[in-house]
Design a protein around this motif. Sequence first.
Motif, short mmCIF file in Angstrom:
data_model
loop_
_atom_site.label_atom_id
_atom_site.label_comp_id
_atom_site.label_asym_id
_atom_site.label_seq_id
_atom_site.Cartn_x
_atom_site.Cartn_y
_atom_site.Cartn_z
N MET A 65 0.83 -1.20 0.00
CA MET A 65 0.00 0.00 0.00
C MET A 65 0.86 1.26 0.00
O MET A 65 0.54 2.25 -0.66
CB MET A 65 -0.93 -0.01 1.22
CG MET A 65 -2.01 -1.08 1.18
SD MET A 65 -3.04 -0.97 -0.31
CE MET A 65 -3.80 0.64 -0.05
N GLN A 66 1.98 1.22 0.74
CA GLN A 66 2.89 2.36 0.73
C GLN A 66 3.48 2.57 -0.66
O GLN A 66 3.59 3.72 -1.12
CB GLN A 66 4.02 2.14 1.76
CG GLN A 66 3.58 2.29 3.21
CD GLN A 66 4.75 2.10 4.16
OE1 GLN A 66 5.61 1.24 3.96
NE2 GLN A 66 4.79 2.91 5.21
N LEU A 67 3.87 1.49 -1.32
CA LEU A 67 4.44 1.60 -2.67
C LEU A 67 3.40 2.14 -3.65
O LEU A 67 3.72 2.98 -4.51
CB LEU A 67 4.95 0.24 -3.13
CG LEU A 67 6.21 -0.29 -2.44
CD1 LEU A 67 6.51 -1.72 -2.89
CD2 LEU A 67 7.40 0.61 -2.74
N LEU A 68 2.17 1.67 -3.54
CA LEU A 68 1.11 2.15 -4.43
C LEU A 68 0.82 3.63 -4.19
O LEU A 68 0.60 4.40 -5.14
CB LEU A 68 -0.17 1.33 -4.21
CG LEU A 68 -0.12 -0.12 -4.69
CD1 LEU A 68 -1.39 -0.85 -4.29
CD2 LEU A 68 0.08 -0.18 -6.20
N HIS A 69 0.85 4.05 -2.91
CA HIS A 69 0.62 5.45 -2.59
C HIS A 69 1.74 6.33 -3.18
O HIS A 69 1.48 7.39 -3.75
CB HIS A 69 0.56 5.63 -1.07
CG HIS A 69 0.38 7.06 -0.64
ND1 HIS A 69 -0.81 7.74 -0.77
CD2 HIS A 69 1.26 7.95 -0.09
CE1 HIS A 69 -0.67 8.97 -0.32
NE2 HIS A 69 0.57 9.12 0.09
N THR A 70 2.98 5.85 -3.03
CA THR A 70 4.12 6.60 -3.57
C THR A 70 4.05 6.67 -5.09
O THR A 70 4.30 7.71 -5.70
CB THR A 70 5.44 5.94 -3.14
OG1 THR A 70 5.52 5.94 -1.71
CG2 THR A 70 6.63 6.70 -3.70
N ALA A 71 3.70 5.55 -5.71
CA ALA A 71 3.59 5.52 -7.17
C ALA A 71 2.50 6.47 -7.66
O ALA A 71 2.68 7.17 -8.66
CB ALA A 71 3.30 4.09 -7.65
N GLY A 72 1.37 6.51 -6.93
CA GLY A 72 0.30 7.43 -7.31
C GLY A 72 0.73 8.87 -7.19
O GLY A 72 0.42 9.70 -8.06
N GLY A 73 1.47 9.20 -6.13
CA GLY A 73 1.97 10.57 -5.96
C GLY A 73 2.95 10.94 -7.06
O GLY A 73 2.90 12.06 -7.59
N ASN A 74 3.84 10.03 -7.41
CA ASN A 74 4.80 10.30 -8.48
C ASN A 74 4.10 10.49 -9.83
O ASN A 74 4.52 11.32 -10.64
CB ASN A 74 5.81 9.16 -8.58
CG ASN A 74 6.79 9.15 -7.43
OD1 ASN A 74 6.96 10.16 -6.75
ND2 ASN A 74 7.42 8.02 -7.19
#
Length: 226
Positions: A65-74
């Motif tokens: 979930m953290q990786l998906l959140h970071t990817a969405g922000g990027n």
Amino acid sequence: MTQDAFTARDVADYLSRNPDFFEAHADVFASLNVPHPHQARAISLGERQILTLRARVKEHEHRLMQLLHTAGGNERINQALMQWCARMLAEPDAGRIPAHIIRSLSDQFDLSAIALRVWDLPALEDSEFAQDVDAGIRAYADSLAQPYCGPRKDQEPARWLASEPASLAILPLRTLNGATAVGLLVLGSDDAGRFTPDMGTAFLSLIASLAGAALGRLARPAPEAA
């Protein structure tokens, strides 16, 4: 070796060397009890393994979930950066590029204050963007190998901002073929955590490169009116 001489390490080593031990002695495995990790009771070894696996699954889910959140922000930053760059490319009047850089960055990245100062660009030498620039500012810009991020402290370029920032980023601007800086772009934020000394500067460096390349169109004197 006597029974008293056995240590926990000896037992662990033996089980590691004999992975089929519990298969051959299933009754021993079934009768073993170990402490519950969160309660004051004993549970079977098999139940403890299930609890351990569940905890690992939850940990992996949290990391995902953290990786998906970071990817969405990027991805959102990439989209905003692309739109900003597209607007600069579509600007037919090179003289409007400095104002365009400030306005578009403010709109796309929700910044409280932005300032731009340039030099050695003949087409802008009499503009507001060439004011308040001295030798110290030029030397400071040339010394920046990458954007400065952090609190204002005693950063001289921060005085160009219309409001006091809680944190800021200072980007050195260079034209596409230039080694020395031709300007500084100052981004101010009301959020003290927006620009921090330990943050990555890849996106900021990209903004600086794009802005510097666009300003390169103004490196030549403006044509005289007929």
